[in-house]
Enzyme design. Structure first.
Site, PDB file in Angstrom:
ATOM      1  N   SER A 153     -53.901 -41.826 -29.535  1.00  0.00           N
ATOM      2  CA  SER A 153     -53.368 -40.592 -28.935  1.00  0.00           C
ATOM      3  C   SER A 153     -52.117 -40.202 -29.717  1.00  0.00           C
ATOM      4  O   SER A 153     -51.478 -41.061 -30.336  1.00  0.00           O
ATOM      5  CB  SER A 153     -52.994 -40.858 -27.470  1.00  0.00           C
ATOM      6  OG  SER A 153     -52.199 -39.803 -26.972  1.00  0.00           O
ATOM      7  N   TYR A 166     -49.424 -45.885 -20.297  1.00  0.00           N
ATOM      8  CA  TYR A 166     -50.367 -45.283 -21.253  1.00  0.00           C
ATOM      9  C   TYR A 166     -49.750 -45.272 -22.658  1.00  0.00           C
ATOM     10  O   TYR A 166     -50.392 -45.685 -23.630  1.00  0.00           O
ATOM     11  CB  TYR A 166     -50.709 -43.860 -20.796  1.00  0.00           C
ATOM     12  CG  TYR A 166     -51.683 -43.122 -21.675  1.00  0.00           C
ATOM     13  CD1 TYR A 166     -53.047 -43.394 -21.612  1.00  0.00           C
ATOM     14  CD2 TYR A 166     -51.255 -42.137 -22.570  1.00  0.00           C
ATOM     15  CE1 TYR A 166     -53.955 -42.702 -22.415  1.00  0.00           C
ATOM     16  CE2 TYR A 166     -52.145 -41.444 -23.366  1.00  0.00           C
ATOM     17  CZ  TYR A 166     -53.500 -41.730 -23.283  1.00  0.00           C
ATOM     18  OH  TYR A 166     -54.397 -41.042 -24.079  1.00  0.00           O
TER      19      TYR A 166
HETATM   20  P1  NAD Z   1     -62.446 -39.058 -20.228  1.00  0.00           P
HETATM   21  O1  NAD Z   1     -61.740 -39.485 -18.986  1.00  0.00           O
HETATM   22  O2  NAD Z   1     -63.320 -37.870 -20.191  1.00  0.00           O
HETATM   23  O3  NAD Z   1     -63.291 -40.268 -20.834  1.00  0.00           O
HETATM   24  C1  NAD Z   1     -62.823 -41.586 -20.828  1.00  0.00           C
HETATM   25  C2  NAD Z   1     -64.020 -42.486 -20.871  1.00  0.00           C
HETATM   26  O4  NAD Z   1     -63.578 -43.844 -20.793  1.00  0.00           O
HETATM   27  C3  NAD Z   1     -64.949 -42.237 -19.668  1.00  0.00           C
HETATM   28  O5  NAD Z   1     -66.283 -42.200 -20.113  1.00  0.00           O
HETATM   29  C4  NAD Z   1     -64.692 -43.457 -18.786  1.00  0.00           C
HETATM   30  O6  NAD Z   1     -65.817 -43.826 -18.027  1.00  0.00           O
HETATM   31  C5  NAD Z   1     -64.387 -44.504 -19.852  1.00  0.00           C
HETATM   32  N1  NAD Z   1     -63.739 -45.650 -19.234  1.00  0.00           N
HETATM   33  C6  NAD Z   1     -62.588 -45.698 -18.546  1.00  0.00           C
HETATM   34  N2  NAD Z   1     -62.394 -46.927 -18.075  1.00  0.00           N
HETATM   35  C7  NAD Z   1     -63.464 -47.688 -18.470  1.00  0.00           C
HETATM   36  C8  NAD Z   1     -63.851 -49.024 -18.294  1.00  0.00           C
HETATM   37  N3  NAD Z   1     -63.124 -49.875 -17.568  1.00  0.00           N
HETATM   38  N4  NAD Z   1     -65.006 -49.431 -18.859  1.00  0.00           N
HETATM   39  C9  NAD Z   1     -65.782 -48.599 -19.579  1.00  0.00           C
HETATM   40  N5  NAD Z   1     -65.461 -47.310 -19.778  1.00  0.00           N
HETATM   41  C10 NAD Z   1     -64.330 -46.866 -19.223  1.00  0.00           C
HETATM   42  O7  NAD Z   1     -61.316 -38.871 -21.311  1.00  0.00           O
HETATM   43  P2  NAD Z   1     -61.390 -38.500 -22.857  1.00  0.00           P
HETATM   44  O8  NAD Z   1     -60.433 -37.411 -23.048  1.00  0.00           O
HETATM   45  O9  NAD Z   1     -62.775 -38.329 -23.323  1.00  0.00           O
HETATM   46  O10 NAD Z   1     -60.737 -39.827 -23.453  1.00  0.00           O
HETATM   47  C11 NAD Z   1     -61.325 -40.624 -24.446  1.00  0.00           C
HETATM   48  C12 NAD Z   1     -60.242 -41.345 -25.215  1.00  0.00           C
HETATM   49  O11 NAD Z   1     -59.435 -40.361 -25.873  1.00  0.00           O
HETATM   50  C13 NAD Z   1     -59.286 -42.170 -24.341  1.00  0.00           C
HETATM   51  O12 NAD Z   1     -58.984 -43.391 -24.997  1.00  0.00           O
HETATM   52  C14 NAD Z   1     -58.048 -41.297 -24.255  1.00  0.00           C
HETATM   53  O13 NAD Z   1     -56.872 -42.041 -24.071  1.00  0.00           O
HETATM   54  C15 NAD Z   1     -58.086 -40.637 -25.617  1.00  0.00           C
HETATM   55  N6  NAD Z   1     -57.313 -39.383 -25.686  1.00  0.00           N
HETATM   56  C16 NAD Z   1     -57.718 -38.258 -25.011  1.00  0.00           C
HETATM   57  C17 NAD Z   1     -56.960 -37.101 -25.122  1.00  0.00           C
HETATM   58  C18 NAD Z   1     -57.334 -35.817 -24.434  1.00  0.00           C
HETATM   59  O14 NAD Z   1     -56.538 -34.861 -24.438  1.00  0.00           O
HETATM   60  N7  NAD Z   1     -58.503 -35.685 -23.845  1.00  0.00           N
HETATM   61  C19 NAD Z   1     -55.802 -37.099 -25.892  1.00  0.00           C
HETATM   62  C20 NAD Z   1     -55.418 -38.254 -26.540  1.00  0.00           C
HETATM   63  C21 NAD Z   1     -56.185 -39.400 -26.440  1.00  0.00           C
END
Ligand code: NAD
Length: 265
Positions: A153, A166
Site C-alpha cells: 500500500s 494497518y
Molecule cells: P477487499 O476487501 O475487496 O479484498 C481483500 C481480500 O482479502 C478479500 O477477498 C478478503 O476475503 C481477503 N481476506 C481478508 N482476510 C482474509 C483471510 N483471513 N484469509 C483469506 N482471505 C482474506 O480489498 P482490496 O482493495 O481488494 O484489497 C486487496 C489488497 O490491496 C489488500 O492487501 C489491501 O491492503 C491492498 N490495498 C488496497 C487498496 C485500495 O484502495 N483498495 C489500497 C492499498 C492497498
C-alpha cells in the site's frame, strides 16, 4: 501471452484487486489458484471471469480448468500450508505467488483492541510471511525459480491516522521484501511490492459512500480519479513475467501520483 505454462496463486481473490489480478494473469496464459476465506460465491465469480476470458483460447486444450478455487484463512498457518499443498497437488507446481489478501480496521490508536491488532497482523504480515515460506520451500525442493509479488500500500510509506496497525503491517511488508530479495536472490526467486493508492474496491466502501471525503481525496490525486483493480493487475502481470527478470526488492506505486500530493483531511 507472457505467462503461458506458469501457475499462479493469488490470495484473497474472491473480490476487489485480487479478482482483477486473477483475471489478468489468466489472460496472460497462466493457470491460477483462486483463494477465498468466506465467500465461495465471490470465488465462483472470479472463476467464471477466468473461464470467460482465457477459456476461449485455452480451455479446449487443457484437461484441467485454467482456474481452481480453494478456501483458506490466511491468518492461520496450518490452513496456509494446506493451501500451498493443495495448489501444487492440483496443478503440479506453483511458479508465481501474489500475496494480496489483506484487511484494515478504523480506530484511534488508543482504542485499538488486541483482537483487531491480531486480525490485521495475522493476515497482512504473518500470513504473508508463512505463505511465502511455504511457496519458497516448494521452489527450493523442486530446484526452480519463482516470482513473489506482495500487494502492499502507499501506507508502507505514508502515514494514515486511525489505521496504525494497518500501516505497521504494510511497513513490515516493505522490509520483508527487501530482506527476502537478498536472501532468495541466489535461488533465482524475485520478490517485489506493488503499492496501490486509492482503488475502487469493497475495502473502500465507506469512503465511496461519503461524497465529501471522496471529492477531497480526488483533489489529492494528480490523475484525478480512483484506481481500478486492472490498474494494479497490469503491473502485477509485468512483475510476474520474465520481462521483470532483473527486478527484485523494490516497491512500485500504483496511485495516480497520490503519494507525493497527499494531505489527510
Ligand atoms: P477487499 O476487501 O475487496 O479484498 C481483500 C481480500 O482479502 C478479500 O477477498 C478478503 O476475503 C481477503 N481476506 C481478508 N482476510 C482474509 C483471510 N483471513 N484469509 C483469506 N482471505 C482474506 O480489498 P482490496 O482493495 O481488494 O484489497 C486487496 C489488497 O490491496 C489488500 O492487501 C489491501 O491492503 C491492498 N490495498 C488496497 C487498496 C485500495 O484502495 N483498495 C489500497 C492499498 C492497498
Amino acid at each position: 501471452m507472457r505467462l503461458e505454462g506458469k501457475v499462479a496463486l493469488v490470495t484473497g481473490s474472491s473480490q476487489g484487486i485480487g479478482q482483477g489480478i486473477v483475471v489478468r494473469l489468466a489472460q496472460e496464459g497462466a493457470d491460477v489458484v483462486i483463494n477465498y476465506r468466506s465467500h465461495p460465491e465471490g470465488a465462483e465469480e472470479t472463476l467464471a471471469k477466468v473461464q470467460a476470458t482465457g477459456g476461449r483460447c485455452y480451455m479446449a486444450q487443457r484437461s484441467k480448468s485454467q482456474g481452481y478455487t480453494i478456501q483458506a484463512d490466511l491468518g492461520n498457518v496450518n490452513e496456509i500450508r494446506q493451501l500451498i499443498a493443495e495448489s501444487i497437488a492440483y496443478f503440479g507446481k506453483l511458479d508465481i505467488l501474489v500475496n494480496n489478501a489483506g484487511l484494515e480496521k478504523h480506530a484511534p490508536f488508543w482504542e485499538v483492541t488486541e483482537a483487531d491488532y491480531d486480525a490485521i497482523m495475522n493476515v497482512n504480515l504473518k500470513g504473508v510471511f508463512f505463505t511465502t515460506q511455504a511457496f519458497v520451500q516448494h521452489l527450493i525442493a523442486t530446484q526452480r525459480s519463482g516470482k513473489i509479488i506482495n500487494i502492499s500500500s502507499v501506507h508502507e510509506e505514508l502515514s494514515f491516522p486511525n489505521f496504525t496497525a494497518y500501516c505497521a503491517s504494510k511497513g513490515g511488508m516493505k522490509m520483508l521484501t527487501r530482506n527476502l530479495a537478498v536472501e532468495l536472490g541466489s535461488f533465482g526467486i524475485t520478490i517485489n511490492n506493488v503499492a496501490p493508492g486509492a482503488i475502487e474496491t469493497p475495502i473502500n466502501i465507506k469512503l465511496l459512500n461519503d461524497p465529501q471525503k471522496l471529492s477531497a481525496l480526488l483533489r489529492n490525486i494528480p490523475l484525478g480519479r480512483l484506481g481500478q483493480p486492472q490498474d494494479v493487475a497490469s503491473l502485477v502481470a509485468f512483475l510476474a513475467s520474465s520481462d521483470a527478470g532483473y527486478v527484485t526488492g523494490s516497491t512500485f506505486f500504483v496511485d495516480g501520483g497520490l503519494l507525493w500530493n497527499y494531505q489527510e483531511q
